[in-house]
Scaffold this motif. Structure first.
Motif, PDB file in Angstrom:
ATOM      1  N   UNK A  58      -5.523  -8.971  -2.115  1.00 17.54           N
ATOM      2  CA  UNK A  58      -6.523  -8.220  -1.369  1.00 17.54           C
ATOM      3  C   UNK A  58      -5.932  -7.528  -0.155  1.00 17.54           C
ATOM      4  N   UNK A  59      -4.849  -8.090   0.370  1.00 15.39           N
ATOM      5  CA  UNK A  59      -4.293  -7.544   1.611  1.00 15.39           C
ATOM      6  C   UNK A  59      -3.527  -6.238   1.406  1.00 15.39           C
ATOM      7  N   UNK A  60      -3.453  -5.760   0.154  1.00 16.07           N
ATOM      8  CA  UNK A  60      -2.890  -4.432  -0.077  1.00 16.07           C
ATOM      9  C   UNK A  60      -3.892  -3.340   0.295  1.00 16.07           C
ATOM     10  N   UNK A  61      -5.173  -3.687   0.376  1.00 19.35           N
ATOM     11  CA  UNK A  61      -6.190  -2.694   0.737  1.00 19.35           C
ATOM     12  C   UNK A  61      -7.112  -3.129   1.858  1.00 19.35           C
ATOM     13  N   UNK A  62      -7.072  -4.433   2.217  1.00 15.11           N
ATOM     14  CA  UNK A  62      -7.909  -4.990   3.277  1.00 15.11           C
ATOM     15  C   UNK A  62      -7.005  -5.630   4.320  1.00 15.11           C
ATOM     16  N   UNK A  63      -7.261  -5.334   5.593  1.00 10.63           N
ATOM     17  CA  UNK A  63      -6.416  -5.871   6.667  1.00 10.63           C
ATOM     18  C   UNK A  63      -7.029  -7.079   7.369  1.00 10.63           C
ATOM     19  N   UNK A  64      -8.350  -7.161   7.398  1.00  6.33           N
ATOM     20  CA  UNK A  64      -9.035  -8.246   8.107  1.00  6.33           C
ATOM     21  C   UNK A  64     -10.234  -8.713   7.290  1.00  6.33           C
ATOM     22  N   UNK A  65     -10.591  -9.998   7.461  1.00  3.95           N
ATOM     23  CA  UNK A  65     -11.666 -10.601   6.686  1.00  3.95           C
ATOM     24  C   UNK A  65     -12.677 -11.271   7.616  1.00  3.95           C
TER      25      UNK A  65
END
Length: 479
Positions: free
Chosen positions: A340-347
Protein backbone atom coordinates in the motif's frame (compact mmCIF):
# COMPACT_ATOMS: atom_id res chain seq x y z
CA UNK A 1 -19.62 19.24 -52.11
CA UNK A 2 -16.25 20.11 -50.60
CA UNK A 3 -17.82 23.01 -48.71
CA UNK A 4 -20.48 20.69 -47.28
CA UNK A 5 -17.84 18.20 -46.12
CA UNK A 6 -15.76 21.00 -44.62
CA UNK A 7 -18.83 22.29 -42.76
CA UNK A 8 -19.53 18.79 -41.39
CA UNK A 9 -15.89 18.40 -40.28
CA UNK A 10 -15.98 21.82 -38.60
CA UNK A 11 -19.25 20.94 -36.86
CA UNK A 12 -17.78 17.67 -35.56
CA UNK A 13 -14.61 19.50 -34.46
CA UNK A 14 -16.52 22.13 -32.50
CA UNK A 15 -18.74 19.45 -30.94
CA UNK A 16 -15.63 17.63 -29.70
CA UNK A 17 -14.16 20.88 -28.33
CA UNK A 18 -17.48 21.69 -26.65
CA UNK A 19 -17.73 18.33 -24.89
CA UNK A 20 -14.06 18.40 -23.86
CA UNK A 21 -14.52 21.83 -22.31
CA UNK A 22 -17.75 20.72 -20.65
CA UNK A 23 -15.97 17.68 -19.22
CA UNK A 24 -13.12 19.81 -17.85
CA UNK A 25 -15.56 22.25 -16.25
CA UNK A 26 -17.52 19.41 -14.65
CA UNK A 27 -14.29 17.92 -13.34
CA UNK A 28 -13.34 21.25 -11.77
CA UNK A 29 -16.76 21.45 -10.11
CA UNK A 30 -16.23 17.98 -8.65
CA UNK A 31 -13.20 19.16 -6.67
CA UNK A 32 -13.52 18.87 -2.91
CA UNK A 33 -11.02 20.78 -0.78
CA UNK A 34 -10.63 20.78 3.00
CA UNK A 35 -9.95 24.34 4.14
CA UNK A 36 -9.86 23.77 7.89
CA UNK A 37 -10.80 21.33 10.65
CA UNK A 38 -11.12 21.43 14.44
CA UNK A 39 -11.12 18.66 17.07
CA UNK A 40 -12.75 18.94 20.50
CA UNK A 41 -10.78 18.81 23.75
CA UNK A 42 -12.92 18.72 26.90
CA UNK A 43 -12.13 20.44 30.21
CA UNK A 44 -9.71 18.73 32.58
CA UNK A 45 -12.46 18.00 35.11
CA UNK A 46 -13.91 15.53 32.60
CA UNK A 47 -10.85 13.29 32.46
CA UNK A 48 -11.49 9.58 33.01
CA UNK A 49 -8.44 7.80 34.38
CA UNK A 50 -8.50 4.27 35.78
CA UNK A 51 -9.52 5.42 39.28
CA UNK A 52 -12.37 7.57 37.96
CA UNK A 53 -13.47 4.66 35.78
CA UNK A 54 -13.36 2.30 38.75
CA UNK A 55 -15.58 4.63 40.79
CA UNK A 56 -18.15 4.84 37.99
CA UNK A 57 -18.09 1.09 37.46
CA UNK A 58 -18.61 0.40 41.17
CA UNK A 59 -21.68 2.64 41.23
CA UNK A 60 -23.38 0.03 39.05
CA UNK A 61 -25.15 -2.19 41.58
CA UNK A 62 -25.73 -4.88 38.94
CA UNK A 63 -22.04 -5.76 38.72
CA UNK A 64 -20.38 -8.47 40.75
CA UNK A 65 -16.67 -9.11 41.13
CA UNK A 66 -16.48 -11.08 37.87
CA UNK A 67 -18.03 -8.24 35.85
CA UNK A 68 -15.77 -5.72 37.58
CA UNK A 69 -12.72 -7.83 36.68
CA UNK A 70 -13.95 -8.12 33.10
CA UNK A 71 -14.22 -4.32 32.78
CA UNK A 72 -10.72 -3.82 34.20
CA UNK A 73 -9.26 -6.41 31.82
CA UNK A 74 -11.03 -4.77 28.89
CA UNK A 75 -9.81 -1.33 29.86
CA UNK A 76 -6.25 -2.59 30.28
CA UNK A 77 -6.22 -4.20 26.84
CA UNK A 78 -7.92 -1.28 25.10
CA UNK A 79 -4.78 0.83 24.59
CA UNK A 80 -6.37 3.84 26.32
CA UNK A 81 -4.54 6.08 28.77
CA UNK A 82 -5.36 8.09 31.87
CA UNK A 83 -6.47 11.33 30.21
CA UNK A 84 -9.47 10.48 28.03
CA UNK A 85 -12.68 12.45 28.57
CA UNK A 86 -16.16 11.32 29.63
CA UNK A 87 -19.61 12.96 29.76
CA UNK A 88 -20.10 15.37 32.63
CA UNK A 89 -23.37 13.79 33.76
CA UNK A 90 -21.70 10.36 34.05
CA UNK A 91 -18.76 11.77 36.00
CA UNK A 92 -21.23 13.56 38.29
CA UNK A 93 -23.14 10.32 38.97
CA UNK A 94 -26.27 10.78 36.86
CA UNK A 95 -25.65 7.95 34.39
CA UNK A 96 -28.68 5.88 35.51
CA UNK A 97 -31.23 8.64 34.99
CA UNK A 98 -29.89 11.07 32.38
CA UNK A 99 -32.17 13.89 31.32
CA UNK A 100 -32.68 15.43 27.89
CA UNK A 101 -30.88 18.50 29.23
CA UNK A 102 -27.86 16.32 30.11
CA UNK A 103 -27.72 14.90 26.59
CA UNK A 104 -28.17 18.26 24.86
CA UNK A 105 -25.59 19.90 27.13
CA UNK A 106 -23.04 17.19 26.27
CA UNK A 107 -23.67 17.59 22.53
CA UNK A 108 -23.73 21.40 22.63
CA UNK A 109 -20.37 21.60 24.38
CA UNK A 110 -18.54 19.52 21.78
CA UNK A 111 -20.32 20.79 18.65
CA UNK A 112 -20.43 24.49 19.47
CA UNK A 113 -16.83 24.53 20.72
CA UNK A 114 -15.40 23.14 17.47
CA UNK A 115 -17.66 25.40 15.38
CA UNK A 116 -16.77 28.53 17.36
CA UNK A 117 -13.07 27.73 16.90
CA UNK A 118 -13.49 27.01 13.18
CA UNK A 119 -15.33 30.27 12.46
CA UNK A 120 -12.84 32.27 14.54
CA UNK A 121 -9.73 30.79 12.89
CA UNK A 122 -10.95 30.85 9.28
CA UNK A 123 -12.75 34.19 9.33
CA UNK A 124 -15.68 32.52 7.57
CA UNK A 125 -19.08 33.78 8.68
CA UNK A 126 -21.86 31.25 9.45
CA UNK A 127 -23.99 33.12 6.89
CA UNK A 128 -21.54 32.04 4.15
CA UNK A 129 -22.21 28.33 4.71
CA UNK A 130 -24.22 26.75 1.88
CA UNK A 131 -24.32 23.11 3.06
CA UNK A 132 -24.44 21.76 6.63
CA UNK A 133 -24.06 18.07 7.52
CA UNK A 134 -24.18 16.82 11.12
CA UNK A 135 -23.33 13.25 12.26
CA UNK A 136 -24.71 12.13 15.61
CA UNK A 137 -25.38 8.41 15.57
CA UNK A 138 -27.10 7.64 18.88
CA UNK A 139 -29.06 10.80 19.61
CA UNK A 140 -31.72 12.26 17.33
CA UNK A 141 -33.83 14.95 19.07
CA UNK A 142 -36.47 17.14 17.45
CA UNK A 143 -35.82 19.67 16.07
CA UNK A 144 -32.70 18.06 14.64
CA UNK A 145 -29.15 18.96 15.67
CA UNK A 146 -28.71 20.68 12.29
CA UNK A 147 -31.62 22.96 13.20
CA UNK A 148 -29.95 23.59 16.55
CA UNK A 149 -26.76 24.67 14.74
CA UNK A 150 -28.68 26.86 12.26
CA UNK A 151 -30.50 28.56 15.13
CA UNK A 152 -27.38 29.11 17.20
CA UNK A 153 -25.42 30.73 14.34
CA UNK A 154 -28.38 32.34 12.54
CA UNK A 155 -27.52 30.77 9.20
CA UNK A 156 -29.29 31.65 5.95
CA UNK A 157 -32.76 30.33 5.28
CA UNK A 158 -31.60 28.60 2.07
CA UNK A 159 -28.78 26.61 3.74
CA UNK A 160 -29.08 22.94 2.77
CA UNK A 161 -29.00 20.79 5.92
CA UNK A 162 -28.54 17.03 6.36
CA UNK A 163 -28.85 15.27 9.72
CA UNK A 164 -27.16 11.82 9.70
CA UNK A 165 -28.08 9.48 12.57
CA UNK A 166 -27.46 5.80 13.25
CA UNK A 167 -24.51 5.72 10.81
CA UNK A 168 -21.89 4.56 13.32
CA UNK A 169 -18.20 5.39 13.60
CA UNK A 170 -17.68 5.69 9.83
CA UNK A 171 -20.18 8.56 9.49
CA UNK A 172 -17.49 11.23 9.13
CA UNK A 173 -16.31 9.75 5.82
CA UNK A 174 -19.94 9.18 4.78
CA UNK A 175 -20.64 12.89 5.37
CA UNK A 176 -17.63 13.89 3.27
CA UNK A 177 -18.79 11.59 0.47
CA UNK A 178 -22.25 13.20 0.66
CA UNK A 179 -20.71 16.67 0.39
CA UNK A 180 -18.64 15.61 -2.61
CA UNK A 181 -21.79 14.42 -4.41
CA UNK A 182 -23.59 17.66 -3.57
CA UNK A 183 -20.63 19.59 -5.00
CA UNK A 184 -21.35 17.89 -8.33
CA UNK A 185 -24.70 19.71 -8.40
CA UNK A 186 -23.74 23.09 -6.93
CA UNK A 187 -20.85 25.36 -7.94
CA UNK A 188 -18.55 27.38 -5.67
CA UNK A 189 -20.09 26.32 -2.36
CA UNK A 190 -18.91 26.14 1.25
CA UNK A 191 -19.89 23.03 3.21
CA UNK A 192 -19.64 22.43 6.93
CA UNK A 193 -19.45 18.92 8.41
CA UNK A 194 -19.83 18.40 12.17
CA UNK A 195 -19.16 14.99 13.73
CA UNK A 196 -19.82 14.08 17.37
CA UNK A 197 -21.43 11.43 19.56
CA UNK A 198 -23.82 11.51 22.52
CA UNK A 199 -22.81 9.01 25.20
CA UNK A 200 -25.16 10.29 27.91
CA UNK A 201 -28.46 8.66 26.81
CA UNK A 202 -26.80 5.29 26.14
CA UNK A 203 -24.54 4.66 29.12
CA UNK A 204 -25.19 1.00 29.93
CA UNK A 205 -26.13 0.19 33.53
CA UNK A 206 -26.64 -3.58 33.22
CA UNK A 207 -24.19 -6.48 33.47
CA UNK A 208 -24.16 -8.08 29.99
CA UNK A 209 -20.51 -8.18 28.93
CA UNK A 210 -21.02 -7.47 25.23
CA UNK A 211 -22.96 -4.33 26.20
CA UNK A 212 -20.43 -3.21 28.82
CA UNK A 213 -17.69 -2.82 26.20
CA UNK A 214 -18.81 0.60 24.86
CA UNK A 215 -18.62 2.05 28.42
CA UNK A 216 -14.97 0.96 28.46
CA UNK A 217 -14.03 2.20 24.99
CA UNK A 218 -16.13 5.21 23.95
CA UNK A 219 -15.15 8.70 25.06
CA UNK A 220 -16.23 12.29 24.48
CA UNK A 221 -15.02 13.99 21.32
CA UNK A 222 -16.06 15.83 18.20
CA UNK A 223 -14.78 17.63 15.13
CA UNK A 224 -15.78 20.11 12.43
CA UNK A 225 -14.58 20.39 8.82
CA UNK A 226 -14.89 23.23 6.32
CA UNK A 227 -15.01 22.04 2.69
CA UNK A 228 -15.37 23.79 -0.66
CA UNK A 229 -15.43 23.15 -4.41
CA UNK A 230 -14.52 26.76 -5.19
CA UNK A 231 -11.22 26.65 -7.07
CA UNK A 232 -10.60 30.30 -6.17
CA UNK A 233 -10.04 29.06 -2.58
CA UNK A 234 -7.69 26.26 -3.63
CA UNK A 235 -4.64 28.14 -2.32
CA UNK A 236 -6.09 28.01 1.20
CA UNK A 237 -6.78 24.27 1.12
CA UNK A 238 -5.09 21.79 3.45
CA UNK A 239 -6.25 18.65 1.64
CA UNK A 240 -7.88 17.64 -1.63
CA UNK A 241 -10.21 14.66 -1.73
CA UNK A 242 -9.03 12.15 -4.34
CA UNK A 243 -11.79 9.57 -3.88
CA UNK A 244 -14.15 8.01 -1.35
CA UNK A 245 -15.43 4.43 -1.38
CA UNK A 246 -18.31 3.19 0.78
CA UNK A 247 -19.10 -0.47 1.47
CA UNK A 248 -22.31 -1.58 3.20
CA UNK A 249 -22.63 -5.13 4.59
CA UNK A 250 -26.16 -4.64 5.95
CA UNK A 251 -27.64 -7.36 3.72
CA UNK A 252 -25.64 -9.91 5.74
CA UNK A 253 -27.39 -10.78 9.03
CA UNK A 254 -24.13 -11.16 10.92
CA UNK A 255 -22.89 -7.81 9.63
CA UNK A 256 -26.17 -6.10 10.50
CA UNK A 257 -26.25 -7.35 14.10
CA UNK A 258 -22.57 -7.23 15.14
CA UNK A 259 -22.89 -3.58 16.31
CA UNK A 260 -26.43 -2.84 17.34
CA UNK A 261 -28.42 -0.78 19.81
CA UNK A 262 -30.41 -3.10 22.06
CA UNK A 263 -31.77 -3.80 25.55
CA UNK A 264 -30.78 -6.70 27.83
CA UNK A 265 -33.23 -9.10 29.49
CA UNK A 266 -33.64 -6.68 32.41
CA UNK A 267 -34.55 -3.79 30.13
CA UNK A 268 -31.27 -1.88 30.39
CA UNK A 269 -30.55 -0.20 27.07
CA UNK A 270 -27.12 -0.02 25.52
CA UNK A 271 -25.00 -0.88 22.51
CA UNK A 272 -23.91 -4.44 21.68
CA UNK A 273 -20.42 -5.17 20.31
CA UNK A 274 -20.50 -8.86 19.40
CA UNK A 275 -17.62 -11.32 19.04
CA UNK A 276 -18.21 -11.46 15.28
CA UNK A 277 -17.21 -7.78 14.90
CA UNK A 278 -13.53 -8.41 13.93
CA UNK A 279 -14.53 -10.94 11.26
CA UNK A 280 -17.24 -8.71 9.81
CA UNK A 281 -14.92 -5.70 9.86
CA UNK A 282 -12.18 -7.59 8.01
CA UNK A 283 -14.67 -8.72 5.35
CA UNK A 284 -16.07 -5.21 4.86
CA UNK A 285 -12.61 -3.65 4.63
CA UNK A 286 -11.40 -6.26 2.12
CA UNK A 287 -14.44 -5.60 -0.09
CA UNK A 288 -13.88 -1.84 0.14
CA UNK A 289 -10.16 -1.97 -0.64
CA UNK A 290 -10.72 -4.13 -3.72
CA UNK A 291 -12.47 -1.09 -5.20
CA UNK A 292 -10.29 1.65 -3.71
CA UNK A 293 -6.71 0.41 -4.10
CA UNK A 294 -6.65 -0.07 -7.91
CA UNK A 295 -7.51 3.63 -8.18
CA UNK A 296 -4.66 4.89 -6.00
CA UNK A 297 -1.78 2.43 -6.38
CA UNK A 298 0.65 2.74 -9.31
CA UNK A 299 0.26 0.42 -12.28
CA UNK A 300 3.68 -1.16 -11.61
CA UNK A 301 2.56 -2.31 -8.15
CA UNK A 302 -0.70 -3.72 -9.51
CA UNK A 303 1.18 -5.63 -12.21
CA UNK A 304 3.68 -6.96 -9.64
CA UNK A 305 0.79 -8.14 -7.49
CA UNK A 306 -0.95 -9.90 -10.38
CA UNK A 307 2.24 -11.69 -11.47
CA UNK A 308 3.11 -12.66 -7.88
CA UNK A 309 -0.42 -13.97 -7.30
CA UNK A 310 -0.32 -16.09 -10.47
CA UNK A 311 3.05 -17.53 -9.50
CA UNK A 312 1.90 -18.20 -5.95
CA UNK A 313 -1.25 -19.96 -7.17
CA UNK A 314 0.77 -22.06 -9.60
CA UNK A 315 3.18 -23.11 -6.86
CA UNK A 316 0.26 -23.87 -4.54
CA UNK A 317 -1.20 -26.21 -7.16
CA UNK A 318 2.16 -27.93 -7.63
CA UNK A 319 2.53 -28.39 -3.88
CA UNK A 320 -0.94 -29.89 -3.57
CA UNK A 321 -0.04 -32.40 -6.31
CA UNK A 322 3.16 -33.32 -4.48
CA UNK A 323 5.50 -32.23 -7.28
CA UNK A 324 6.78 -28.95 -5.81
CA UNK A 325 10.32 -28.54 -4.52
CA UNK A 326 9.99 -24.79 -3.90
CA UNK A 327 10.99 -23.73 -0.34
CA UNK A 328 7.93 -23.03 1.82
CA UNK A 329 9.16 -19.55 2.75
CA UNK A 330 9.56 -18.28 -0.83
CA UNK A 331 6.03 -16.88 -0.87
CA UNK A 332 5.19 -15.84 2.70
CA UNK A 333 1.58 -16.48 3.68
CA UNK A 334 1.05 -18.62 0.61
CA UNK A 335 0.31 -15.70 -1.67
CA UNK A 336 1.06 -12.12 -2.70
CA UNK A 337 0.26 -8.88 -0.90
CA UNK A 338 -0.13 -5.38 -2.26
CA UNK A 339 2.35 -2.84 -0.94
CA UNK A 340 0.00 0.00 0.00
CA UNK A 341 2.88 2.35 0.68
CA UNK A 342 3.64 2.59 -3.05
CA UNK A 343 0.57 4.84 -3.36
CA UNK A 344 -0.31 5.81 0.23
CA UNK A 345 2.05 7.71 2.54
CA UNK A 346 0.02 7.93 5.77
CA UNK A 347 -2.76 5.90 7.39
CA UNK A 348 -5.57 7.18 9.62
CA UNK A 349 -7.18 4.03 11.01
CA UNK A 350 -10.30 4.44 13.13
CA UNK A 351 -9.04 4.28 16.75
CA UNK A 352 -11.77 1.90 17.89
CA UNK A 353 -9.48 -0.16 20.12
CA UNK A 354 -5.99 -1.58 20.25
CA UNK A 355 -7.12 -4.92 18.81
CA UNK A 356 -8.88 -3.16 15.91
CA UNK A 357 -5.79 -1.13 15.00
CA UNK A 358 -3.42 -4.09 15.28
CA UNK A 359 -5.76 -6.33 13.28
CA UNK A 360 -5.95 -3.83 10.40
CA UNK A 361 -2.20 -3.21 10.62
CA UNK A 362 -1.45 -6.90 10.27
CA UNK A 363 -3.86 -7.47 7.39
CA UNK A 364 -2.48 -4.49 5.45
CA UNK A 365 1.18 -5.18 6.19
CA UNK A 366 1.76 -1.90 8.03
CA UNK A 367 4.59 -1.07 10.43
CA UNK A 368 4.38 0.31 13.98
CA UNK A 369 5.32 3.71 12.56
CA UNK A 370 2.36 3.55 10.16
CA UNK A 371 -0.14 2.96 12.98
CA UNK A 372 1.53 5.12 15.62
CA UNK A 373 -0.88 8.02 15.06
CA UNK A 374 -3.95 5.80 15.50
CA UNK A 375 -2.58 4.19 18.66
CA UNK A 376 -1.64 7.54 20.18
CA UNK A 377 -5.04 9.06 19.37
CA UNK A 378 -6.67 6.08 21.09
CA UNK A 379 -4.36 6.41 24.09
CA UNK A 380 -4.91 10.14 24.56
CA UNK A 381 -8.58 10.58 23.56
CA UNK A 382 -10.08 7.06 23.44
CA UNK A 383 -12.60 5.90 20.86
CA UNK A 384 -14.30 9.18 19.95
CA UNK A 385 -16.55 7.43 17.42
CA UNK A 386 -17.24 9.49 14.26
CA UNK A 387 -14.54 12.04 15.09
CA UNK A 388 -11.77 9.50 15.73
CA UNK A 389 -9.91 9.59 12.41
CA UNK A 390 -9.52 13.38 12.66
CA UNK A 391 -7.68 13.07 15.99
CA UNK A 392 -5.38 10.66 14.14
CA UNK A 393 -4.88 13.15 11.30
CA UNK A 394 -4.25 15.95 13.82
CA UNK A 395 -1.47 13.84 15.37
CA UNK A 396 0.25 13.46 11.99
CA UNK A 397 -0.01 17.20 11.43
CA UNK A 398 1.26 18.06 14.93
CA UNK A 399 4.26 15.77 14.35
CA UNK A 400 4.90 17.64 11.04
CA UNK A 401 4.95 14.43 9.02
CA UNK A 402 2.70 15.67 6.22
CA UNK A 403 4.41 16.96 3.06
CA UNK A 404 2.90 18.50 -0.03
CA UNK A 405 1.74 15.77 -2.39
CA UNK A 406 1.48 13.07 0.30
CA UNK A 407 -1.57 10.82 0.16
CA UNK A 408 -3.52 9.86 3.27
CA UNK A 409 -5.86 6.88 3.58
CA UNK A 410 -8.63 7.30 6.16
CA UNK A 411 -10.29 4.04 7.24
CA UNK A 412 -13.68 4.26 8.95
CA UNK A 413 -15.60 1.28 10.33
CA UNK A 414 -19.09 1.53 11.77
CA UNK A 415 -22.41 -0.12 12.61
CA UNK A 416 -24.54 -1.41 9.79
CA UNK A 417 -21.96 -2.84 9.05
CA UNK A 418 -20.11 -0.21 7.04
CA UNK A 419 -16.57 0.40 5.88
CA UNK A 420 -16.13 3.92 4.50
CA UNK A 421 -12.66 4.90 3.29
CA UNK A 422 -11.28 7.97 1.55
CA UNK A 423 -7.97 9.19 0.16
CA UNK A 424 -6.74 12.78 0.55
CA UNK A 425 -3.82 14.59 -1.04
CA UNK A 426 -1.88 17.14 1.03
CA UNK A 427 -2.04 20.50 -0.76
CA UNK A 428 0.72 22.39 1.07
CA UNK A 429 3.35 22.07 3.78
CA UNK A 430 1.60 21.76 7.14
CA UNK A 431 4.00 23.22 9.66
CA UNK A 432 3.45 25.59 12.54
CA UNK A 433 -0.33 25.10 12.66
CA UNK A 434 -1.75 24.52 16.14
CA UNK A 435 -4.34 21.84 16.78
CA UNK A 436 -5.80 19.75 19.60
CA UNK A 437 -2.40 18.11 20.28
CA UNK A 438 -0.45 21.35 20.77
CA UNK A 439 0.00 21.15 24.58
CA UNK A 440 1.26 17.58 24.81
CA UNK A 441 2.51 16.41 21.39
CA UNK A 442 6.12 16.38 22.64
CA UNK A 443 5.20 13.64 25.14
CA UNK A 444 4.21 11.28 22.36
CA UNK A 445 4.65 8.54 21.35
CA UNK A 446 3.69 7.66 24.94
CA UNK A 447 5.75 4.86 26.44
CA UNK A 448 3.46 4.44 29.46
CA UNK A 449 0.69 3.07 27.23
CA UNK A 450 2.58 -0.22 27.27
CA UNK A 451 2.44 -0.62 31.05
CA UNK A 452 0.49 2.00 32.97
CA UNK A 453 1.55 1.84 36.66
CA UNK A 454 -1.84 2.98 38.00
CA UNK A 455 -3.69 0.39 35.96
CA UNK A 456 -1.19 -2.32 36.99
CA UNK A 457 -1.96 -1.60 40.65
CA UNK A 458 -5.71 -1.93 40.07
CA UNK A 459 -5.29 -5.03 37.94
CA UNK A 460 -3.06 -6.75 40.51
CA UNK A 461 -5.27 -5.88 43.48
CA UNK A 462 -8.63 -6.62 41.87
CA UNK A 463 -8.09 -9.20 39.12
CA UNK A 464 -5.15 -11.19 40.47
CA UNK A 465 -5.38 -10.91 44.25
CA UNK A 466 -9.09 -10.08 44.55
CA UNK A 467 -8.08 -7.87 47.48
CA UNK A 468 -11.37 -7.25 49.34
CA UNK A 469 -9.94 -4.37 51.40
CA UNK A 470 -8.68 -2.57 48.28
CA UNK A 471 -12.01 -3.00 46.46
CA UNK A 472 -13.95 -1.86 49.52
CA UNK A 473 -11.73 1.23 49.81
CA UNK A 474 -12.39 2.12 46.15
CA UNK A 475 -16.12 1.59 46.70
CA UNK A 476 -16.10 3.95 49.65
CA UNK A 477 -14.28 6.61 47.62
CA UNK A 478 -16.83 6.18 44.79
CA UNK A 479 -19.76 7.19 46.99
Amino acid sequence: MELVLMAIYMLIFFHIIFYLCKSLIQKRNRSCYLLHYECFKAADDRKLGIEENAKIILRNKNLGLEEYKFVLKTFGRSGMGQETYGPRSVIDGREENPTLIDALSDVDESIFTVLDNLFAKTGVSPSEIDILVVNLSLFSPAPSITSRVVNRYKMRDDVKTFNLSGMGCSASVIAIDLVQHLFNCYKNKLALVVSAEAMVPHWYCGNKKSMMLPNCLFRSGGCSMLLTNNNALKHRAILKLKLAVRTHMGSDDEGYSCCIQDADDKGYEGFVLSKSLPRVGAKAMATNLRVLLPKVLPLTELLRYVVSSLLANKISVRRSSGTSVTPANEYPGGGARLNLKTGIHHFCIHPGGKAVIEGISKSLGLSEYDVEASKMALHRFGNTSVAGIWYVFAYLEAKERLKKGDRILMIGLGAGFKCSNCVWEVMRELKGRENVWKDFIDKYPEASMVEDPVFQEYYQKVVVEEDANFIRDVMLRSK
